[in-house]
Scaffold this motif. Sequence first.
Motif, mmCIF file in Angstrom:
data_model
loop_
_atom_site.group_PDB
_atom_site.id
_atom_site.type_symbol
_atom_site.label_atom_id
_atom_site.label_comp_id
_atom_site.label_asym_id
_atom_site.label_seq_id
_atom_site.Cartn_x
_atom_site.Cartn_y
_atom_site.Cartn_z
ATOM 1 N N PHE A 42 -0.929 -63.969 25.253
ATOM 2 C CA PHE A 42 -0.280 -65.047 24.516
ATOM 3 C C PHE A 42 -1.267 -65.862 23.695
ATOM 4 O O PHE A 42 -1.078 -66.111 22.512
ATOM 5 N N PHE A 43 -2.404 -66.261 24.330
ATOM 6 C CA PHE A 43 -3.371 -67.094 23.621
ATOM 7 C C PHE A 43 -4.087 -66.303 22.535
ATOM 8 O O PHE A 43 -4.474 -66.864 21.514
ATOM 9 N N GLY A 44 -4.256 -65.003 22.758
ATOM 10 C CA GLY A 44 -4.868 -64.187 21.724
ATOM 11 C C GLY A 44 -4.043 -64.174 20.460
ATOM 12 O O GLY A 44 -4.559 -64.223 19.350
ATOM 13 N N LYS A 45 -2.712 -64.139 20.600
ATOM 14 C CA LYS A 45 -1.839 -64.135 19.433
ATOM 15 C C LYS A 45 -1.874 -65.473 18.710
ATOM 16 O O LYS A 45 -1.742 -65.569 17.500
ATOM 17 N N ILE A 46 -2.036 -66.572 19.468
ATOM 18 C CA ILE A 46 -2.030 -67.903 18.866
ATOM 19 C C ILE A 46 -3.341 -68.194 18.146
ATOM 20 O O ILE A 46 -3.355 -68.686 17.019
ATOM 21 N N PHE A 47 -4.468 -67.868 18.817
ATOM 22 C CA PHE A 47 -5.763 -68.306 18.300
ATOM 23 C C PHE A 47 -6.474 -67.246 17.453
ATOM 24 O O PHE A 47 -7.523 -67.528 16.897
ATOM 25 N N ASN A 48 -5.911 -66.062 17.357
ATOM 26 C CA ASN A 48 -6.558 -65.018 16.563
ATOM 27 C C ASN A 48 -6.193 -65.199 15.090
ATOM 28 O O ASN A 48 -5.249 -64.616 14.590
ATOM 29 N N LYS A 49 -6.958 -66.045 14.406
ATOM 30 C CA LYS A 49 -6.675 -66.368 13.014
ATOM 31 C C LYS A 49 -7.732 -65.797 12.065
ATOM 32 O O LYS A 49 -7.880 -66.260 10.952
ATOM 33 N N GLU A 50 -8.495 -64.807 12.531
ATOM 34 C CA GLU A 50 -9.555 -64.283 11.704
ATOM 35 C C GLU A 50 -8.999 -63.551 10.480
ATOM 36 O O GLU A 50 -7.845 -63.148 10.442
ATOM 37 N N ALA A 51 -9.850 -63.413 9.458
ATOM 38 C CA ALA A 51 -9.438 -62.742 8.232
ATOM 39 C C ALA A 51 -9.128 -61.277 8.507
ATOM 40 O O ALA A 51 -9.666 -60.659 9.421
ATOM 41 N N GLU A 52 -8.229 -60.719 7.710
ATOM 42 C CA GLU A 52 -7.909 -59.304 7.854
ATOM 43 C C GLU A 52 -9.128 -58.459 7.495
ATOM 44 O O GLU A 52 -9.963 -58.856 6.688
ATOM 45 N N TYR A 53 -9.192 -57.274 8.089
ATOM 46 C CA TYR A 53 -10.296 -56.359 7.818
ATOM 47 C C TYR A 53 -10.044 -55.629 6.499
ATOM 48 O O TYR A 53 -8.950 -55.130 6.256
ATOM 49 N N ASP A 54 -11.073 -55.572 5.671
ATOM 50 C CA ASP A 54 -11.010 -54.816 4.424
ATOM 51 C C ASP A 54 -12.114 -53.774 4.488
ATOM 52 O O ASP A 54 -13.274 -54.069 4.221
ATOM 53 N N LEU A 55 -11.758 -52.561 4.876
ATOM 54 C CA LEU A 55 -12.721 -51.476 4.987
ATOM 55 C C LEU A 55 -12.656 -50.606 3.739
ATOM 56 O O LEU A 55 -11.571 -50.299 3.245
ATOM 57 N N ASP A 56 -13.826 -50.237 3.232
ATOM 58 C CA ASP A 56 -13.907 -49.491 1.981
ATOM 59 C C ASP A 56 -14.631 -48.170 2.176
ATOM 60 O O ASP A 56 -15.711 -48.118 2.765
ATOM 61 N N ALA A 57 -14.036 -47.110 1.654
ATOM 62 C CA ALA A 57 -14.652 -45.788 1.662
ATOM 63 C C ALA A 57 -15.499 -45.624 0.404
ATOM 64 O O ALA A 57 -15.096 -46.023 -0.690
ATOM 65 N N VAL A 58 -16.682 -45.033 0.564
ATOM 66 C CA VAL A 58 -17.637 -44.870 -0.534
ATOM 67 C C VAL A 58 -18.230 -43.469 -0.451
ATOM 68 O O VAL A 58 -18.377 -42.912 0.654
ATOM 69 N N ALA A 59 -18.574 -42.890 -1.604
ATOM 70 C CA ALA A 59 -19.259 -41.596 -1.630
ATOM 71 C C ALA A 59 -20.447 -41.661 -2.576
ATOM 72 O O ALA A 59 -20.352 -42.233 -3.666
ATOM 73 N N PHE A 60 -21.570 -41.099 -2.140
ATOM 74 C CA PHE A 60 -22.752 -40.947 -2.989
ATOM 75 C C PHE A 60 -22.905 -39.465 -3.317
ATOM 76 O O PHE A 60 -22.959 -38.631 -2.400
ATOM 77 N N LEU A 61 -23.002 -39.113 -4.595
ATOM 78 C CA LEU A 61 -23.286 -37.739 -4.998
ATOM 79 C C LEU A 61 -24.782 -37.616 -5.230
ATOM 80 O O LEU A 61 -25.350 -38.310 -6.075
ATOM 81 N N LEU A 62 -25.429 -36.727 -4.473
ATOM 82 C CA LEU A 62 -26.886 -36.635 -4.478
ATOM 83 C C LEU A 62 -27.376 -35.363 -5.153
ATOM 84 O O LEU A 62 -26.724 -34.307 -5.088
ATOM 85 N N ASP A 63 -28.541 -35.462 -5.771
ATOM 86 C CA ASP A 63 -29.165 -34.294 -6.388
ATOM 87 C C ASP A 63 -30.008 -33.540 -5.366
ATOM 88 O O ASP A 63 -29.949 -33.822 -4.157
ATOM 89 N N GLY A 64 -30.804 -32.595 -5.844
ATOM 90 C CA GLY A 64 -31.599 -31.776 -4.936
ATOM 91 C C GLY A 64 -32.674 -32.537 -4.205
ATOM 92 O O GLY A 64 -33.224 -32.047 -3.205
ATOM 93 N N ASN A 65 -33.003 -33.748 -4.670
ATOM 94 C CA ASN A 65 -33.988 -34.591 -3.993
ATOM 95 C C ASN A 65 -33.347 -35.556 -3.008
ATOM 96 O O ASN A 65 -34.039 -36.409 -2.439
ATOM 97 N N GLY A 66 -32.038 -35.449 -2.839
ATOM 98 C CA GLY A 66 -31.348 -36.340 -1.917
ATOM 99 C C GLY A 66 -31.168 -37.747 -2.454
ATOM 100 O O GLY A 66 -31.036 -38.696 -1.675
ATOM 101 N N LYS A 67 -31.134 -37.878 -3.801
ATOM 102 C CA LYS A 67 -31.012 -39.188 -4.425
ATOM 103 C C LYS A 67 -29.839 -39.212 -5.410
ATOM 104 O O LYS A 67 -29.406 -38.172 -5.906
ATOM 105 N N VAL A 68 -29.352 -40.432 -5.689
ATOM 106 C CA VAL A 68 -28.345 -40.628 -6.727
ATOM 107 C C VAL A 68 -29.084 -40.735 -8.062
ATOM 108 O O VAL A 68 -29.826 -41.691 -8.289
#
Length: 224
Positions: A42-68
């Motif tokens: 019950f108290f968790g529902k009342i006091f849990n006012k933290e911001a929503e999670y915003d998770l982001d997916a990212v991709a790096f395309l690398l060359d033969g040296n392992g760099k962008v």
Amino acid sequence: MAINLQKGQTIDLRKNDRGESVYDLSKVTIGLGWDVRKQGGFFGKIFNKEAEYDLDAVAFLLDGNGKVANLGRTVQTNDGRQLGLYQGDVIFFNSMQHPSGNVWLTGDNRTGAGDGDDEQIIVKLDQLDQTYQKIIFLVTIYQGRSNNQHFGMIENAFIRAVDATGKEITRYSLSGDASMNGMCAMVFAEAYRHNGDWKFRALGEPHHTDNFIDILRQQYSYSH
């Protein structure tokens, strides 16, 4: 049957666990999913006012040296903001499609071949130029540091690869790992060329930062 990977384990994306060539790599969907741990009682529902999670997916395309090699350019939006890394070899929320047209981020998506995924990055592996030898897939928690959010609060985190026909090739799950406490970014996995085939390796490398640019500069960029 899809192969459930352990951290550090590698599989051939083109073949199944019996070595048979059964997967269509003309388009591979890398699906990322997670659940946020809920406060109980019950108290968790009342006091849990933290911001929503915003998770982001990212991709790096690398060359033969392992760099962008191509960090893109900086553009100015209509509202005056400066956006960097635009139309380069980094796929993220401000630059969702690679200039080649062979890699793109769909954003939030829970339908179709990626049912159950929170975000998807789609790659036409067989059409990628030989310049690109590896793709790194990572997830960050947007403003995780300032919101006191970290991957230790995330449950049922997974990354999976699905071929062009919708067949799941492999899945890597990461939950209940104490090493994720306090970490706001994670290098989930990589796809890389090896002897003419594409292989997939589960990494699960945590980072304190909540900004993927920090990881890019430290490990994958020619300019630090």
